[in-house]
Design an enzyme around this catalytic site. Structure first.
Site, mmCIF file in Angstrom:
data_model
loop_
_atom_site.group_PDB
_atom_site.id
_atom_site.type_symbol
_atom_site.label_atom_id
_atom_site.label_comp_id
_atom_site.label_asym_id
_atom_site.label_seq_id
_atom_site.Cartn_x
_atom_site.Cartn_y
_atom_site.Cartn_z
ATOM 1 C CD GLU A 83 -23.826 12.088 23.419
ATOM 2 O OE1 GLU A 83 -23.906 10.840 23.433
ATOM 3 O OE2 GLU A 83 -22.925 12.728 23.978
ATOM 4 C CE LYS A 267 -21.814 7.703 25.379
ATOM 5 N NZ LYS A 267 -22.248 8.996 24.847
ATOM 6 C CG HIS A 380 -24.242 20.099 25.509
ATOM 7 N ND1 HIS A 380 -24.266 19.273 24.420
ATOM 8 C CD2 HIS A 380 -25.455 20.014 26.097
ATOM 9 C CE1 HIS A 380 -25.455 18.706 24.366
ATOM 10 N NE2 HIS A 380 -26.193 19.145 25.361
HETATM 11 C C1 MEV Z 1 -20.249 12.056 26.111
HETATM 12 O O1 MEV Z 1 -21.117 11.396 25.227
HETATM 13 C C2 MEV Z 1 -18.819 11.620 25.876
HETATM 14 C C3 MEV Z 1 -17.807 12.177 26.864
HETATM 15 O O2 MEV Z 1 -18.206 11.876 28.189
HETATM 16 C C4 MEV Z 1 -16.483 11.532 26.538
HETATM 17 C C5 MEV Z 1 -15.393 11.833 27.527
HETATM 18 O O3 MEV Z 1 -15.686 12.128 28.697
HETATM 19 O O4 MEV Z 1 -14.218 11.733 27.116
HETATM 20 C C6 MEV Z 1 -17.732 13.681 26.780
#
Ligand code: MEV
Length: 398
Positions: A83, A267, A380
């Site tokens: 990722e 996650k 990003h």
């Molecule tokens: C993306 O891989 C992980 C996030 O969604 C974690 C979060 O929202 O805290 C950015």
């Protein structure tokens, strides 16, 4: 402070991969074979010994998050992940946490739980009492097993009996075997011990042993990491550090209160933890299963972290079960996993679990900082644009 070289590698991201590999190899004193292992690692023959029906190999990027200080020691963190943004985010978070002295971590002894399910037990309460009374004799039946773990100070510790009287299949007795597995993840050791004990438990309970397997809810084997970041470290042209820190605390409160948010929040934590798990050859499914069950231990799925502001400091903490090993399994067979463990300065299992907790907390900090300020997508895209600029710069230097 530590005598190992600084992990603050500014401009690391601008280097081409070969130069990054060279720099890390010098930093971690990797020999030629270890350097070569970073180029892929596993060969087809070894893969064929690992699992069944192998037809090939499958690669993922291996990266380094620099800037980590954990318990006053400098670390470069190897990460295997597909990722975009995760590695850069962790490096940035680790740089912020450096400003507050780095991560502090700790862990429990590496105690795993094995379960033996006894069914058709005619008198469950009486059987439970008999098993408890015979604990020492039962544990002595395991004396001949696991000489290496015992030599290192580990081994079976305790039996716990948990009657489950109201299940869909009727009453059953569950016996927990607690075992210190030292630097092994311990699944094999524990499963062997459970299978060895089962006939003894059948005789005592006059029941039948069905399942004999470890529990992946390894809540006796936990690691934690904490950090303190001065609020001013979040100051930028667009956002005040105070607002960002307060926002992170409010985002955490959201993830404590709401399972929909907690799932995404956690996650993000696993973006960091799984990436270290993959790089170092761990069973990441076991880690995920255990941590998600732990996150629901209060009856509702919640955030694994706590973030709050104390005076002018943002304080964060993450605690979770982490059953990892630094001996046996893939750590022995996969050359890239071995090289990754060397980059981490040959941690024992407890230290590795603490490094993973720090990686998870760093990733969570980075995600929350972005979410409460410019937003995850803008950050990003900015990173993506920078990457494109960097790659056109470096190709123009060739
Ligand atoms: C993306 O891989 C992980 C996030 O969604 C974690 C979060 O929202 O805290 C950015």
């Amino acid at each position: 402070m530590t005598s190992s070289p600084s992990s603050r590698l500014s401009g690391f991201y601008r280097l081409p991969p070969q130069q990054r590999r060279q720099l890390v190899s010098t930093w971690a004193q990797l020999d030629a074979a270890e350097q070569a292992a970073l180029g892929g690692g596993l060969d087809l023959g070894t893969a064929d010994q690992l699992i069944e029906n192998v037809i090939g190999l499958y690669s993922l990027p291996l990266a380094i998050a620099p800037n980590f200080i954990i318990n006053d020691r400098e670390y470069l963190i190897p990460l295997v992940i597909e990722e975009p943004s995760v590695v850069a985010a962790m490096a940035n978070a680790a740089r912020l946490v450096r400003a507050g002295g780095g991560f502090r971590t700790g862990s429990t002894e590496p105690i795993m739980i094995g379960q033996i399910q006894l069914i058709d037990v005619p008198y469950p309460h009486a059987a439970a009492m008999r098993i408890r009374a015979l604990q020492d004799e039962l544990l002595a039946k395991l004396d001949h097993l696991h000489p290496t773990i015992r030599k290192l100070g580990g081994g079976p510790l305790e039996l716990q009996v948990r009657p489950l009287l109201d299940t869909a299949a009727g009453p059953m007795l569950i016996v927990h075997l607690l075992m210190d597995t030292r630097d092994a993840m311990g699944a094999n050791a524990l499963n062997t011990a459970c299978e060895t004990l089962a006939p003894e438990l059948e005789a005592i309970s006059e029941g039948r042993a069905l399942l004999r397997i470890l529990s992946n809810l390894s809540d006796r084997r936990r690691a934690w990491a904490s950090c303190r970041v001065p609020v001013s470290a979040f100051d930028s042209d667009e956002f005040s550090g105070e607002d960002v820190a307060a926002g992170i605390a409010a985002a955490n409160a959201f993830a404590v209160a709401d399972p929909y948010r907690a799932t995404t929040h956690n996650k993000g934590i696993f973006n960091g933890i799984d990436a270290v798990a993959l790089a170092t050859g761990q069973d990441w499914r076991a880690i995920e299963a255990g941590a998600h069950a732990y996150a629901a231990r209060n009856g509702r799925y919640q955030s694994l972290t706590d973030w709050h502001v104390e005076d002018d400091v943002l304080v964060g903490r993450l605690e979770l079960p982490l059953a990892v090993g630094t001996v046996g399994g893939l750590t022995k067979l996969h050359p890239a996993a071995r090289a990754a463990l060397k980059i981490l300065q040959h941690p024992d299992a407890r230290t590795l679990s603490e490094i993973m907790a720090a990686a998870g907390l760093a990733q969570n900090l980075a995600a929350l900082r972005a979410l409460v300020s410019e937003g995850i997508q803008q950050g990003h895209m900015r990173l993506h644009a920078r990457r494109l600029r960097t790659s056109s710069n470096s190709s123009s230097q060739l």
